[in-house]
Design an enzyme around this catalytic site. Structure first.
Site, PDB file in Angstrom:
ATOM      1  N   HIS A 153     -10.494  -6.342  -2.451  1.00  0.00           N
ATOM      2  CA  HIS A 153      -9.127  -6.402  -1.954  1.00  0.00           C
ATOM      3  C   HIS A 153      -9.104  -6.634  -0.449  1.00  0.00           C
ATOM      4  O   HIS A 153     -10.047  -6.323   0.262  1.00  0.00           O
ATOM      5  CB  HIS A 153      -8.331  -5.143  -2.312  1.00  0.00           C
ATOM      6  CG  HIS A 153      -8.886  -3.872  -1.774  1.00  0.00           C
ATOM      7  ND1 HIS A 153     -10.015  -3.271  -2.298  1.00  0.00           N
ATOM      8  CD2 HIS A 153      -8.474  -3.047  -0.775  1.00  0.00           C
ATOM      9  CE1 HIS A 153     -10.263  -2.148  -1.651  1.00  0.00           C
ATOM     10  NE2 HIS A 153      -9.342  -1.995  -0.708  1.00  0.00           N
TER      11      HIS A 153
ATOM     12  N   ASP B  90       0.871  -1.174   0.000  1.00  0.00           N
ATOM     13  CA  ASP B  90       0.000   0.000   0.000  1.00  0.00           C
ATOM     14  C   ASP B  90       0.912   1.230   0.000  1.00  0.00           C
ATOM     15  O   ASP B  90       1.826   1.321   0.822  1.00  0.00           O
ATOM     16  CB  ASP B  90      -0.877  -0.028   1.248  1.00  0.00           C
ATOM     17  CG  ASP B  90      -1.987   1.002   1.224  1.00  0.00           C
ATOM     18  OD1 ASP B  90      -1.702   2.163   0.872  1.00  0.00           O
ATOM     19  OD2 ASP B  90      -3.128   0.663   1.572  1.00  0.00           O
ATOM     20  N   ILE B  91       0.679   2.169  -0.914  1.00  0.00           N
ATOM     21  CA  ILE B  91       1.553   3.348  -0.973  1.00  0.00           C
ATOM     22  C   ILE B  91       1.185   4.398   0.076  1.00  0.00           C
ATOM     23  O   ILE B  91       1.892   5.401   0.220  1.00  0.00           O
ATOM     24  CB  ILE B  91       1.600   3.977  -2.379  1.00  0.00           C
ATOM     25  CG1 ILE B  91       0.217   4.417  -2.833  1.00  0.00           C
ATOM     26  CG2 ILE B  91       2.249   3.028  -3.365  1.00  0.00           C
ATOM     27  CD1 ILE B  91       0.252   5.311  -4.063  1.00  0.00           C
TER      28      ILE B  91
ATOM     29  N   HIS C  16      -6.675  -6.058   3.003  1.00  0.00           N
ATOM     30  CA  HIS C  16      -5.546  -5.361   3.615  1.00  0.00           C
ATOM     31  C   HIS C  16      -4.860  -6.321   4.582  1.00  0.00           C
ATOM     32  O   HIS C  16      -5.526  -6.915   5.436  1.00  0.00           O
ATOM     33  CB  HIS C  16      -6.023  -4.154   4.444  1.00  0.00           C
ATOM     34  CG  HIS C  16      -6.603  -3.035   3.661  1.00  0.00           C
ATOM     35  ND1 HIS C  16      -5.865  -1.934   3.297  1.00  0.00           N
ATOM     36  CD2 HIS C  16      -7.854  -2.830   3.179  1.00  0.00           C
ATOM     37  CE1 HIS C  16      -6.645  -1.099   2.639  1.00  0.00           C
ATOM     38  NE2 HIS C  16      -7.860  -1.616   2.555  1.00  0.00           N
TER      39      HIS C  16
END
Length: 132
Positions: A93, A29-30, A95
């Site tokens: 998605h 994750d950016i 996390h």
């Protein structure tokens, strides 16, 4: 219009890839909550995780488990927190977030910042721990 995640799958947008196979992709994750915060997606663009067919859904969780175990080997943490929110990007998605406390998964917290070199080094280290 394709989602940002589909554009990542297609190589239109770069990412810090952690793992990939024919059906799934994991990348850092950016805007991470913690070092090692990773997103795991099906390559097929499906908005809602509960809309995935049974095979794709089960495969996504198995892929996420493999990635989570690799993250644990690289990032000091007590556990890997797992969450599915599904509102921020219309592409299913998961996390994976390394945890030292319960409060490490608070999405209201300021995000961490890393240089491109730090992201790439971390992605490479996690990738090296991926086991089939």
């Amino acid at each position: 219009m394709p989602t940002i995640f589909t554009r990542i799958v297609l190589g239109e947008i770069p990412c810090y890839k952690v793992a990939e196979d024919d059906h799934y992709l994991a990348f850092l994750d950016i805007n991470p909550l913690q070092e090692g915060h990773t997103l795991v997606i099906p390559k097929t663009e499906i908005d809602y995780i509960l809309s995935l067919d049974d095979s794709l859904h089960a495969g996504l969780w198995n892929f996420a488990k493999k990635v989570g175990k690799a993250i644990e080997k690289v990032v000091p943490c007590q556990r890997i927190g797992i969450t599915v929110i599904g509102l921020e990007v219309p592409h299913a998605h998961i996390h994976l977030i390394p945890l030292k406390s319960m409060f490490d998964m608070d999405f209201r917290k300021p995000k961490l910042h890393f240089t491109p070199e730090e992201f790439q080094h971390l992605a490479d280290r996690i990738h090296a721990e991926i086991r089939d």
